[in-house]
Motif scaffolding. Sequence first.
Motif, PDB file in Angstrom:
ATOM      1  N   ALA A  39       0.820  -1.215   0.000  1.00 38.31           N
ATOM      2  CA  ALA A  39       0.000   0.000   0.000  1.00 38.31           C
ATOM      3  C   ALA A  39       0.852   1.262   0.000  1.00 38.31           C
ATOM      4  CB  ALA A  39      -0.920   0.003   1.214  1.00 38.31           C
ATOM      5  N   ARG A  40       2.128   1.151   0.395  1.00 36.82           N
ATOM      6  CA  ARG A  40       3.024   2.317   0.437  1.00 36.82           C
ATOM      7  C   ARG A  40       4.059   2.272  -0.680  1.00 36.82           C
ATOM      8  NH1 ARG A  40       4.106  -0.052   5.281  1.00 36.82           N
ATOM      9  NH2 ARG A  40       6.347   0.028   4.833  1.00 36.82           N
ATOM     10  N   ALA A  41       3.897   1.387  -1.644  1.00 36.03           N
ATOM     11  CA  ALA A  41       4.957   1.137  -2.623  1.00 36.03           C
ATOM     12  C   ALA A  41       5.186   2.331  -3.539  1.00 36.03           C
ATOM     13  CB  ALA A  41       4.628  -0.090  -3.453  1.00 36.03           C
ATOM     14  N   LEU A  42       6.453   2.556  -3.849  1.00 32.98           N
ATOM     15  CA  LEU A  42       6.834   3.580  -4.815  1.00 32.98           C
ATOM     16  C   LEU A  42       6.168   3.320  -6.149  1.00 32.98           C
ATOM     17  CD1 LEU A  42       8.786   5.962  -5.632  1.00 32.98           C
ATOM     18  CD2 LEU A  42      10.457   4.177  -6.217  1.00 32.98           C
ATOM     19  N   GLU A  43       6.106   2.064  -6.557  1.00 31.04           N
ATOM     20  CA  GLU A  43       5.474   1.659  -7.809  1.00 31.04           C
ATOM     21  C   GLU A  43       4.670   0.389  -7.542  1.00 31.04           C
ATOM     22  OE1 GLU A  43       6.795   1.039 -12.499  1.00 31.04           O
ATOM     23  OE2 GLU A  43       8.252   1.663 -10.986  1.00 31.04           O
ATOM     24  N   PRO A  44       3.350   0.448  -7.620  1.00 29.76           N
ATOM     25  CA  PRO A  44       2.540  -0.725  -7.283  1.00 29.76           C
ATOM     26  C   PRO A  44       2.824  -1.900  -8.216  1.00 29.76           C
ATOM     27  CG  PRO A  44       1.182   1.270  -7.404  1.00 29.76           C
ATOM     28  CD  PRO A  44       2.519   1.611  -7.974  1.00 29.76           C
ATOM     29  N   ASN A  45       2.684  -3.093  -7.658  1.00 32.03           N
ATOM     30  CA  ASN A  45       2.790  -4.316  -8.458  1.00 32.03           C
ATOM     31  C   ASN A  45       1.909  -5.370  -7.808  1.00 32.03           C
ATOM     32  OD1 ASN A  45       3.405  -6.579  -9.928  1.00 32.03           O
ATOM     33  ND2 ASN A  45       5.616  -6.357  -9.799  1.00 32.03           N
ATOM     34  N   VAL A  46       0.723  -5.556  -8.355  1.00 29.59           N
ATOM     35  CA  VAL A  46      -0.234  -6.492  -7.761  1.00 29.59           C
ATOM     36  C   VAL A  46       0.291  -7.919  -7.756  1.00 29.59           C
ATOM     37  CG1 VAL A  46      -1.494  -7.031  -9.893  1.00 29.59           C
ATOM     38  CG2 VAL A  46      -2.718  -7.038  -7.701  1.00 29.59           C
ATOM     39  N   PHE A  47       1.173  -8.258  -8.698  1.00 31.10           N
ATOM     40  CA  PHE A  47       1.684  -9.622  -8.788  1.00 31.10           C
ATOM     41  C   PHE A  47       2.652  -9.955  -7.654  1.00 31.10           C
ATOM     42  CE2 PHE A  47       0.910  -8.140 -13.204  1.00 31.10           C
ATOM     43  CZ  PHE A  47      -0.229  -8.894 -13.428  1.00 31.10           C
ATOM     44  N   TYR A  48       3.159  -8.949  -6.963  1.00 35.21           N
ATOM     45  CA  TYR A  48       4.057  -9.159  -5.828  1.00 35.21           C
ATOM     46  C   TYR A  48       3.349  -8.955  -4.493  1.00 35.21           C
ATOM     47  CZ  TYR A  48       8.289  -9.420  -8.740  1.00 35.21           C
ATOM     48  OH  TYR A  48       9.266  -9.795  -9.641  1.00 35.21           O
ATOM     49  N   GLU A  49       2.048  -8.758  -4.506  1.00 35.64           N
ATOM     50  CA  GLU A  49       1.301  -8.657  -3.259  1.00 35.64           C
ATOM     51  C   GLU A  49       1.028 -10.059  -2.724  1.00 35.64           C
ATOM     52  OE1 GLU A  49      -1.891  -5.964  -2.814  1.00 35.64           O
ATOM     53  OE2 GLU A  49      -1.121  -4.521  -4.279  1.00 35.64           O
ATOM     54  N   PRO A  50       0.892 -10.208  -1.403  1.00 37.09           N
ATOM     55  CA  PRO A  50       0.739 -11.564  -0.846  1.00 37.09           C
ATOM     56  C   PRO A  50      -0.491 -12.305  -1.361  1.00 37.09           C
ATOM     57  CG  PRO A  50       0.358  -9.853   0.828  1.00 37.09           C
ATOM     58  CD  PRO A  50       0.973  -9.179  -0.350  1.00 37.09           C
ATOM     59  N   SER A  51      -1.586 -11.584  -1.605  1.00 38.27           N
ATOM     60  CA  SER A  51      -2.803 -12.248  -2.073  1.00 38.27           C
ATOM     61  C   SER A  51      -2.564 -12.991  -3.371  1.00 38.27           C
ATOM     62  CB  SER A  51      -3.926 -11.217  -2.267  1.00 38.27           C
ATOM     63  OG  SER A  51      -4.280 -10.634  -1.039  1.00 38.27           O
ATOM     64  N   PHE A  52      -1.733 -12.442  -4.241  1.00 41.80           N
ATOM     65  CA  PHE A  52      -1.443 -13.068  -5.528  1.00 41.80           C
ATOM     66  C   PHE A  52      -0.199 -13.946  -5.450  1.00 41.80           C
ATOM     67  CE2 PHE A  52       0.180 -13.502  -9.787  1.00 41.80           C
ATOM     68  CZ  PHE A  52      -0.944 -13.550 -10.604  1.00 41.80           C
ATOM     69  N   ALA A  53       0.868 -13.416  -4.879  1.00 49.38           N
ATOM     70  CA  ALA A  53       2.167 -14.088  -4.951  1.00 49.38           C
ATOM     71  C   ALA A  53       2.202 -15.405  -4.188  1.00 49.38           C
ATOM     72  CB  ALA A  53       3.261 -13.153  -4.425  1.00 49.38           C
ATOM     73  N   LEU A  54       1.561 -15.489  -3.035  1.00 49.76           N
ATOM     74  CA  LEU A  54       1.600 -16.730  -2.278  1.00 49.76           C
ATOM     75  C   LEU A  54       0.854 -17.845  -3.008  1.00 49.76           C
ATOM     76  CD1 LEU A  54       1.150 -15.436   1.370  1.00 49.76           C
ATOM     77  CD2 LEU A  54       3.205 -16.446   0.359  1.00 49.76           C
ATOM     78  N   ALA A  55      -0.266 -17.494  -3.655  1.00 48.17           N
ATOM     79  CA  ALA A  55      -0.988 -18.498  -4.436  1.00 48.17           C
ATOM     80  C   ALA A  55      -0.177 -18.928  -5.658  1.00 48.17           C
ATOM     81  CB  ALA A  55      -2.343 -17.949  -4.862  1.00 48.17           C
ATOM     82  N   ALA A  56       0.486 -17.965  -6.309  1.00 50.41           N
ATOM     83  CA  ALA A  56       1.278 -18.280  -7.498  1.00 50.41           C
ATOM     84  C   ALA A  56       2.519 -19.094  -7.160  1.00 50.41           C
ATOM     85  CB  ALA A  56       1.689 -16.987  -8.199  1.00 50.41           C
ATOM     86  N   ALA A  57       3.083 -18.870  -5.975  1.00 51.10           N
ATOM     87  CA  ALA A  57       4.324 -19.558  -5.614  1.00 51.10           C
ATOM     88  C   ALA A  57       4.148 -21.064  -5.549  1.00 51.10           C
ATOM     89  CB  ALA A  57       4.830 -19.034  -4.274  1.00 51.10           C
TER      90      ALA A  57
END
Length: 410
Positions: free
Chosen positions: A60-78
Amino acid sequence: MASIGSHYAPRVALERTVSAIASARRAVLADRHAVGSFATEWRWFADLVPYIDEWRDLAARALEPNVFYEPSFALAAAAVFGQDVGAVLVWSGTRPRKLVGFFPARVTARRYGVKLPVLVGWTHPYAPFGTPLVERETAEPVVAAWLAYLAADPSLPGLVLLPLIAEDGPFAETLGAILQRGQLPAADFARHHRAALEPRMDRIHYVEHALSAHRYREVRRTGRRLTDLGAVLFTAATEPAAVAAAVEDFFALEASGWKGRAGTAAAYHDAVQGFIGRSLAALAAQGQVAINRLLLDGRPIAAAITLFSGESAWYWKTAYDENFARYAPGILLTTALTEELAENADIARTDSCAAPDNPILDYIWGERLTLCNRLIAVRPEAPFARACRLEMLRGAIAAAARSARKRLRA
């Protein structure tokens, strides 16, 4: 009457002023944080679950957002694409400590067909954007702490490759300034452009202005022809239960088309289908996904999945019923969704996630996002020149393969 340019110039000047103020503020804050004041560590993805709250706060504080690196997406993808993936975590030296940097990557022992260890930022077929998450207020010292950690750890490669970063984005700009000051060798490869939706002036009439008069009339005419077959309805699912139902329509549409015939549709791969379902459910709970559908007499004939993070959106996946190809349901849905996104002033940019020269999005969306793969040598002994030559050769081979595929399709 004032010209378009006269309205545009003050807006550009204002945006540059705001950007300059933000950069100056970050520089002042950066001076308060020495690189050594951060705690930096490597963690495997399996060990990241206890830090989900801190991780989500960083996104939420990221300089440049990246939804693919958020836990909701990344943990499922991992679970499907990241069994060997970890991340460098950068923590603040303050109390309570905050997660201020998240740099996911995997160590590849071989690249270019030869033994050459490289630390490669994590992307995969369902995550076409590789900009790490860095706290905007302390971006420069956080990136510097990450590079210092990589340079000091002999167990990690001395070469780093960040794939699919936005070349003109704030992260790349921050990284470039640090590399220049530290005189670290770096080079960009695989530079390309893909369609983006980034309206700056008349948001309400974006589609009308983006298309030629002929194409705009043709889209409207196609829509009227479709209504001759039955009741046409555009819907948007955003609540978790509605998203869960709508994604099933997407799976069915994708499997009914060319991806189904090629065996690449998600519905034919349980692990991929499960990852998509879990990630969208988690994102829906955070209000970060919308599935738009085009219905004909209640039957879905096109679907599109859009993901959101901060002021950014990603037009992630789309599918349509090829039995209605003559009515261009994919174009009709994309046009309707474009109007919706363009009118949303909270969304600064929507990434198409499409390959270059996309036959639909390239003529509906007028802006372009420039992406590249950035290669960095973090230690003097790293074989940077050799890696550059091999990366150029790899790019040339990939370009030749794409050209050959195009000729075969023709």
